[in-house]
Write an enzyme that holds these catalytic residues in place. Sequence first.
Site, PDB file in Angstrom:
ATOM      1  N   LYS A   9      -2.970  11.232  -3.596  1.00 53.23           N
ATOM      2  CA  LYS A   9      -3.763  10.524  -4.598  1.00 53.23           C
ATOM      3  C   LYS A   9      -5.189  11.100  -4.661  1.00 53.23           C
ATOM      4  O   LYS A   9      -5.577  11.890  -3.790  1.00 53.23           O
ATOM      5  CB  LYS A   9      -3.781   9.034  -4.244  1.00 53.23           C
ATOM      6  CG  LYS A   9      -2.391   8.372  -4.325  1.00 53.23           C
ATOM      7  CD  LYS A   9      -2.474   6.894  -3.957  1.00 53.23           C
ATOM      8  CE  LYS A   9      -1.155   6.192  -4.143  1.00 53.23           C
ATOM      9  NZ  LYS A   9      -1.273   4.731  -3.877  1.00 53.23           N
ATOM     10  N   TYR A  49       3.887   3.958 -12.406  1.00 53.90           N
ATOM     11  CA  TYR A  49       3.728   2.620 -11.815  1.00 53.90           C
ATOM     12  C   TYR A  49       4.276   1.524 -12.728  1.00 53.90           C
ATOM     13  O   TYR A  49       3.765   0.407 -12.727  1.00 53.90           O
ATOM     14  CB  TYR A  49       2.260   2.378 -11.464  1.00 53.90           C
ATOM     15  CG  TYR A  49       1.845   3.011 -10.148  1.00 53.90           C
ATOM     16  CD1 TYR A  49       2.575   2.769  -8.969  1.00 53.90           C
ATOM     17  CD2 TYR A  49       0.740   3.841 -10.060  1.00 53.90           C
ATOM     18  CE1 TYR A  49       2.213   3.351  -7.760  1.00 53.90           C
ATOM     19  CE2 TYR A  49       0.368   4.420  -8.844  1.00 53.90           C
ATOM     20  CZ  TYR A  49       1.103   4.162  -7.697  1.00 53.90           C
ATOM     21  OH  TYR A  49       0.738   4.731  -6.502  1.00 53.90           O
ATOM     22  N   ASN A 117      -5.215   4.405  -0.877  1.00 53.74           N
ATOM     23  CA  ASN A 117      -4.480   4.582   0.369  1.00 53.74           C
ATOM     24  C   ASN A 117      -3.895   5.993   0.476  1.00 53.74           C
ATOM     25  O   ASN A 117      -2.869   6.208   1.074  1.00 53.74           O
ATOM     26  CB  ASN A 117      -3.429   3.484   0.543  1.00 53.74           C
ATOM     27  CG  ASN A 117      -2.494   3.380  -0.652  1.00 53.74           C
ATOM     28  OD1 ASN A 117      -2.513   4.249  -1.538  1.00 53.74           O
ATOM     29  ND2 ASN A 117      -1.673   2.356  -0.687  1.00 53.74           N
ATOM     30  N   HIS A 120       1.148   8.558  -2.077  1.00 52.74           N
ATOM     31  CA  HIS A 120       2.297   7.790  -2.582  1.00 52.74           C
ATOM     32  C   HIS A 120       3.580   8.472  -2.118  1.00 52.74           C
ATOM     33  O   HIS A 120       3.653   9.692  -2.056  1.00 52.74           O
ATOM     34  CB  HIS A 120       2.276   7.778  -4.121  1.00 52.74           C
ATOM     35  CG  HIS A 120       3.607   7.428  -4.718  1.00 52.74           C
ATOM     36  ND1 HIS A 120       4.012   6.123  -4.895  1.00 52.74           N
ATOM     37  CD2 HIS A 120       4.651   8.205  -5.112  1.00 52.74           C
ATOM     38  CE1 HIS A 120       5.245   6.122  -5.393  1.00 52.74           C
ATOM     39  NE2 HIS A 120       5.655   7.374  -5.542  1.00 52.74           N
ATOM     40  N   GLU A 131      10.886   9.558 -10.447  1.00 54.22           N
ATOM     41  CA  GLU A 131       9.556  10.158 -10.270  1.00 54.22           C
ATOM     42  C   GLU A 131       9.629  11.687 -10.287  1.00 54.22           C
ATOM     43  O   GLU A 131       8.749  12.339 -10.848  1.00 54.22           O
ATOM     44  CB  GLU A 131       8.933   9.649  -8.972  1.00 54.22           C
ATOM     45  CG  GLU A 131       8.576   8.166  -9.077  1.00 54.22           C
ATOM     46  CD  GLU A 131       8.083   7.524  -7.794  1.00 54.22           C
ATOM     47  OE1 GLU A 131       7.682   6.346  -7.849  1.00 54.22           O
ATOM     48  OE2 GLU A 131       8.103   8.179  -6.738  1.00 54.22           O
TER      49      GLU A 131
HETATM   50  N1  UDP Z   1      -2.045  -1.500  -4.761  1.00 52.97           N
HETATM   51  C1  UDP Z   1      -3.303  -2.073  -4.906  1.00 52.97           C
HETATM   52  N2  UDP Z   1      -3.488  -3.363  -4.476  1.00 52.97           N
HETATM   53  C2  UDP Z   1      -2.493  -4.096  -3.888  1.00 52.97           C
HETATM   54  C3  UDP Z   1      -1.216  -3.500  -3.758  1.00 52.97           C
HETATM   55  C4  UDP Z   1      -1.018  -2.207  -4.200  1.00 52.97           C
HETATM   56  O1  UDP Z   1      -4.213  -1.433  -5.411  1.00 52.97           O
HETATM   57  O2  UDP Z   1      -2.740  -5.251  -3.514  1.00 52.97           O
HETATM   58  C5  UDP Z   1      -1.840  -0.118  -5.208  1.00 52.97           C
HETATM   59  C6  UDP Z   1      -1.821   0.840  -4.025  1.00 52.97           C
HETATM   60  O3  UDP Z   1      -2.438   2.064  -4.429  1.00 52.97           O
HETATM   61  C7  UDP Z   1      -0.330   1.024  -3.812  1.00 52.97           C
HETATM   62  C8  UDP Z   1       0.166   1.029  -5.253  1.00 52.97           C
HETATM   63  O4  UDP Z   1      -0.597   0.004  -5.871  1.00 52.97           O
HETATM   64  O5  UDP Z   1      -0.052   2.211  -3.099  1.00 52.97           O
HETATM   65  C9  UDP Z   1       1.639   0.747  -5.445  1.00 52.97           C
HETATM   66  O6  UDP Z   1       1.974  -0.449  -4.793  1.00 52.97           O
HETATM   67  P1  UDP Z   1       3.330  -0.567  -3.971  1.00 52.97           P
HETATM   68  O7  UDP Z   1       3.520  -2.018  -3.661  1.00 52.97           O
HETATM   69  O8  UDP Z   1       4.429   0.162  -4.670  1.00 52.97           O
HETATM   70  O9  UDP Z   1       2.950   0.162  -2.588  1.00 52.97           O
HETATM   71  P2  UDP Z   1       3.404   1.578  -1.980  1.00 52.97           P
HETATM   72  O10 UDP Z   1       4.834   1.814  -2.398  1.00 52.97           O
HETATM   73  O11 UDP Z   1       2.452   2.609  -2.513  1.00 52.97           O
HETATM   74  O12 UDP Z   1       3.266   1.402  -0.483  1.00 52.97           O
HETATM   75 MG    MG Z   2       5.732   1.703  -4.241  1.00 53.62          MG
END
Ligand code: UDP
Ligand code: MG
Length: 155
Positions: A9, A49, A117, A120, A131
């Site tokens: 990211k 997303y 974070n 991805h 994807e």
């Molecule tokens: N995210 C965020 N706030 C939250 C949860 C998720 O900004 O409370 C963002 C974060 O960048 C995350 C992405 O949305 O990686 C996608 O969320 P997902 O639940 O799919 O998490 P991941 O699969 O990335 O662990």
């Molecule tokens: Mg996810």
Amino acid sequence: MEQTFILIKPDGVQRALVGEIISRFEKKGFFLRGLKFTKADRPTIEKHYKNSIAKPYFDMLVDYMISSPVVAMVWEGKGVIAGGRKLIGSTDPLATMPGTIRGDFSIDIGRKIQHGNVIHGSDSLEEAKDEIALWFPEEERIVNWHSSLQPWIYE
Ligand code: UDP
Ligand code: MG
């Protein structure tokens, strides 16, 4: 063999973590099959997303993801979807274990454009297929090759 989609990211690129992240996937025994340094556009991130569209953080997430370049990758290997997620750690960086990429290199999930974070990774076979197709269209064919290390890593 199984393939997954991994995206470094904007904060991962800005914080010079590209080499470190690629190195962790390589050292684990996964094989690089696709690699692209690019600045994503809004429609691509909105598709990427699409399952988070109803979330309160969606608009901020999209703004963050298009704010700066990213590195899009396809990695291949036995169990690479779940295994990649293990290397990455869970969504909240402060809650996940040190030793994972998010656990070692980040703090906040993202309340401001620059916070994130770092990385991805697809969380299922279906998400991985969607994807890979989204980020690597047919004309940018995934490179087919076999690493000479494979017999030393896989039974
Ligand atoms: N995210 C965020 N706030 C939250 C949860 C998720 O900004 O409370 C963002 C974060 O960048 C995350 C992405 O949305 O990686 C996608 O969320 P997902 O639940 O799919 O998490 P991941 O699969 O990335 O662990
Ligand atoms: Mg996810």
